[in-house]
Design a protein around this motif. Structure first.
Motif, PDB file in Angstrom:
ATOM      1  N   PHE A 196       0.818  -1.213   0.000  1.00  0.00           N
ATOM      2  CA  PHE A 196       0.000   0.000   0.000  1.00  0.00           C
ATOM      3  C   PHE A 196       0.855   1.267   0.000  1.00  0.00           C
ATOM      4  CE2 PHE A 196      -3.419   2.454   2.630  1.00  0.00           C
ATOM      5  CZ  PHE A 196      -3.755   3.192   1.519  1.00  0.00           C
ATOM      6  N   LEU A 197       1.711   1.418   0.990  1.00  0.00           N
ATOM      7  CA  LEU A 197       2.497   2.643   1.106  1.00  0.00           C
ATOM      8  C   LEU A 197       3.438   2.856  -0.075  1.00  0.00           C
ATOM      9  CD1 LEU A 197       3.300   5.172   2.621  1.00  0.00           C
ATOM     10  CD2 LEU A 197       4.859   3.783   4.016  1.00  0.00           C
ATOM     11  N   PRO A 198       4.238   1.882  -0.485  1.00  0.00           N
ATOM     12  CA  PRO A 198       5.084   2.120  -1.655  1.00  0.00           C
ATOM     13  C   PRO A 198       4.277   2.412  -2.915  1.00  0.00           C
ATOM     14  CG  PRO A 198       5.230  -0.175  -0.946  1.00  0.00           C
ATOM     15  CD  PRO A 198       4.539   0.573   0.135  1.00  0.00           C
ATOM     16  N   ALA A 199       3.084   1.829  -3.022  1.00  0.00           N
ATOM     17  CA  ALA A 199       2.240   2.128  -4.183  1.00  0.00           C
ATOM     18  C   ALA A 199       1.792   3.587  -4.155  1.00  0.00           C
ATOM     19  CB  ALA A 199       1.030   1.194  -4.206  1.00  0.00           C
ATOM     20  N   LEU A 200       1.442   4.080  -2.985  1.00  0.00           N
ATOM     21  CA  LEU A 200       1.078   5.494  -2.859  1.00  0.00           C
ATOM     22  C   LEU A 200       2.249   6.381  -3.278  1.00  0.00           C
ATOM     23  CD1 LEU A 200      -0.831   5.524   0.564  1.00  0.00           C
ATOM     24  CD2 LEU A 200      -1.834   5.883  -1.710  1.00  0.00           C
ATOM     25  N   ALA A 201       3.447   6.000  -2.851  1.00  0.00           N
ATOM     26  CA  ALA A 201       4.634   6.794  -3.186  1.00  0.00           C
ATOM     27  C   ALA A 201       4.886   6.822  -4.686  1.00  0.00           C
ATOM     28  CB  ALA A 201       5.852   6.227  -2.453  1.00  0.00           C
ATOM     29  N   MET A 202       4.486   5.766  -5.380  1.00  0.00           N
ATOM     30  CA  MET A 202       4.668   5.709  -6.829  1.00  0.00           C
ATOM     31  C   MET A 202       3.647   6.551  -7.580  1.00  0.00           C
ATOM     32  SD  MET A 202       5.506   1.711  -7.617  1.00  0.00           S
ATOM     33  CE  MET A 202       5.715   2.015  -9.373  1.00  0.00           C
ATOM     34  N   GLY A 203       2.529   6.877  -6.906  1.00  0.00           N
ATOM     35  CA  GLY A 203       1.487   7.653  -7.560  1.00  0.00           C
ATOM     36  C   GLY A 203       0.150   6.963  -7.656  1.00  0.00           C
ATOM     37  N   CYS A 204       0.037   5.778  -7.072  1.00  0.00           N
ATOM     38  CA  CYS A 204      -1.259   5.100  -7.050  1.00  0.00           C
ATOM     39  C   CYS A 204      -2.226   5.860  -6.133  1.00  0.00           C
ATOM     40  CB  CYS A 204      -1.109   3.663  -6.568  1.00  0.00           C
ATOM     41  SG  CYS A 204      -0.160   2.611  -7.700  1.00  0.00           S
ATOM     42  N   GLU A 205      -3.516   5.712  -6.393  1.00  0.00           N
ATOM     43  CA  GLU A 205      -4.510   6.484  -5.643  1.00  0.00           C
ATOM     44  C   GLU A 205      -4.923   5.819  -4.332  1.00  0.00           C
ATOM     45  OE1 GLU A 205      -7.484   8.919  -7.539  1.00  0.00           O
ATOM     46  OE2 GLU A 205      -6.995   8.007  -9.457  1.00  0.00           O
ATOM     47  N   GLY A 206      -4.637   4.539  -4.187  1.00  0.00           N
ATOM     48  CA  GLY A 206      -5.043   3.851  -2.975  1.00  0.00           C
ATOM     49  C   GLY A 206      -4.783   2.370  -3.115  1.00  0.00           C
ATOM     50  N   VAL A 207      -5.517   1.580  -2.354  1.00  0.00           N
ATOM     51  CA  VAL A 207      -5.386   0.128  -2.373  1.00  0.00           C
ATOM     52  C   VAL A 207      -6.781  -0.480  -2.344  1.00  0.00           C
ATOM     53  CG1 VAL A 207      -5.309  -0.156   0.142  1.00  0.00           C
ATOM     54  CG2 VAL A 207      -4.181  -1.842  -1.302  1.00  0.00           C
ATOM     55  N   VAL A 208      -6.947  -1.622  -2.984  1.00  0.00           N
ATOM     56  CA  VAL A 208      -8.155  -2.428  -2.791  1.00  0.00           C
ATOM     57  C   VAL A 208      -7.745  -3.585  -1.901  1.00  0.00           C
ATOM     58  CG1 VAL A 208     -10.004  -3.752  -3.846  1.00  0.00           C
ATOM     59  CG2 VAL A 208      -9.078  -1.753  -5.026  1.00  0.00           C
ATOM     60  N   SER A 209      -8.169  -3.536  -0.657  1.00  0.00           N
ATOM     61  CA  SER A 209      -7.619  -4.406   0.374  1.00  0.00           C
ATOM     62  C   SER A 209      -8.662  -5.340   0.967  1.00  0.00           C
ATOM     63  CB  SER A 209      -7.012  -3.542   1.491  1.00  0.00           C
ATOM     64  OG  SER A 209      -6.818  -4.289   2.671  1.00  0.00           O
TER      65      SER A 209
END
Length: 301
Positions: A196-209
Motif C-alpha cells: 500500500f504505502l510504496p504504491a502510494l509513493a509511486m502515484g497510485c490512488e489507494g489500495v483495494v484491500s
C-alpha cells in the motif's frame, strides 16, 4: 467520474450455515467499515467469493451495500462473471441502483488472447453510459489471463468510462507501466495490501484491500499519515498493516477474514462450499495471534 482512492475495502460475503446469503449481515458489515473510516467499498470481488454466487444473489448484495452506504462512501460493485452476458447484466444493474462505478475482472480459466480481452472490455464498457466509471481488474494468478499495458491502453482509447485498473499481482514494474497509460491520466490501485504505502509513493490512488475488511484501522492510518506527509508514521502504520496481512494469510482463505471479524464482534457468517469453516482449534490460534497484535498496536489508533 468517481475514482477508487484511499482504503477501498474488498468486502466478504456472509452466508448462513446452509450457504444462503445473509443480507442483514451484509448491511452490518457495511456499517462497520464506514464507521472505521474506509473511503470506498468494493463488494463481490475475489474476497467476496463472486464466482460462487448467482446473478440474483450478486444483485441482492450490491443493492444492500449501495442502500446501506447511502452515499456516505464511494461504492464500486465488482461485476466480472464467467460469461459476458452475466457481466453486462450485472454492470447495467450496478448503474441502475446508483453505484458509483464498477470493477470488471478479466475473463477467467479459459485462455483469452489480447484481441479477445480488448473486445471483451470494450463490449462491457459500451453497455453502460460513458460517464459511469469502470476499473479494469487484472489478477493473472487467479484468472489465468494477464491484461498487458498495451491492451489496457487500447481499451482506454476506445472507452471514455474506463478510468483505471485494479492490479492484484505484486509487480511494481507493471504498476509503473499502468501509471503511464493515457499519458498518465489513469487511476491505478493495487490489490496487494502489503504494498500500500510504496504504491502510494509511486502515484497510485489507494489500495483495494481484503485484509482491511477485518482490520481497516492500520490501513486508514497509513493513508492518513501519507496524506499528511508524515512518512515516518506512515511506515509504522504500514508495518502494522503488513503484520495483520501475514496473520490473516493475505486472503489465501477467506475464513481468516470471516473468523477475524467474528472475533471482533462482527458476525459475517460462514464460508460457502466447497470451502469449509475453521475448526475450533484453528479459531483459538487465530484469536491468540490477533489479541497479541491488537495489544501491540492499541495505542497507535
Amino acid at each position: 467520474m468517481k475514482h477508487l482512492y484511499g482504503v477501498t475495502t474488498a468486502m466478504v460475503t456472509p452466508f448462513d450455515e446452509n450457504g444462503r446469503v445473509e443480507l442483514d449481515k451484509v448491511e452490518n458489515l457495511t456499517e462497520f467499515l464506514i464507521s472505521k473510516g474506509v473511503h470506498c467499498l468494493y463488494p463481490l470481488g475475489t474476497t467476496g467469493e463472486m464466482l460462487r454466487l448467482s446473478v440474483h444473489e450478486r444483485k441482492a448484495v450490491a443493492e444492500s451495500v449501495v442502500k446501506k452506504a447511502s452515499n456516505r462512501v464511494t461504492v464500486f460493485i465488482h461485476v466480472g462473471a464467467m460469461n459476458q452476458d452475466d457481466t453486462i447484466e450485472l454492470a447495467k444493474h450496478a448503474y441502475e441502483i446508483g453505484a458509483d462505478g464498477i470493477g470488471v475482472v478479466t475473463p477467467a480459466f479459459f485462455g483469452a488472447n489480447d484481441k479477445e480481452l480488448e473486445e471483451y472490455f470494450v463490449t462491457v464498457a459500451s453497455s453502460v453510459p460513458e460517464d459511469f466509471s469502470i476499473y479494469l481488474y487484472n489478477i493473472p494468478q487467479c484468472a489465468a489471463n494477464d491484461l498487458k499495458t498495451e491492451v489496457a491502453q487500447k481499451i482506454v482509447e476506445r472507452c471514455k468510462n474506463v478510468i483505471g485498473i485494479k492490479y492484484s499481482y505484486p509487480d511494481f514494474l507493471r504498476v509503473n507501466e499502468y501509471l503511464n497509460i493515457n499519458k498518465g491520466d489513469f487511476s491505478v490501485v493495487p490489490g496487494a495490501d502489503r504494498l500500500f504505502l510504496p504504491a502510494l509513493a509511486m502515484g497510485c490512488e489507494g489500495v483495494v484491500s481484503g485484509v482491511s475488511c477485518a482490520y481497516p484501522e492500520p490501513f486508514v492510518a497509513t493513508y492518513n499519515a501519507f496524506k499528511e506527509n508524515n512518512v515516518e508514521k506512515a511506515r509504522k502504520m504500514q508495518k502494522i498493516a503488513t503484520e495483520y496481512c501475514e496473520t490473516l494469510k493475505n486472503g489465501s482463505n477467506m475464513s481468516y477474514f470471516k473468523e477475524a471479524l467474528k472475533i471482533r464482534g462482527v458476525d459475517v457468517g460462514h464460508m460457502r462450499a466447497p470451502q469449509i469453516d475453521f475448526t475450533a482449534e484453528e479459531i483459538d490460534l487465530l484469536r491468540l495471534a490477533l489479541e497479541d497484535l491488537e495489544k501491540q498496536s492499541a495505542e497507535l489508533f
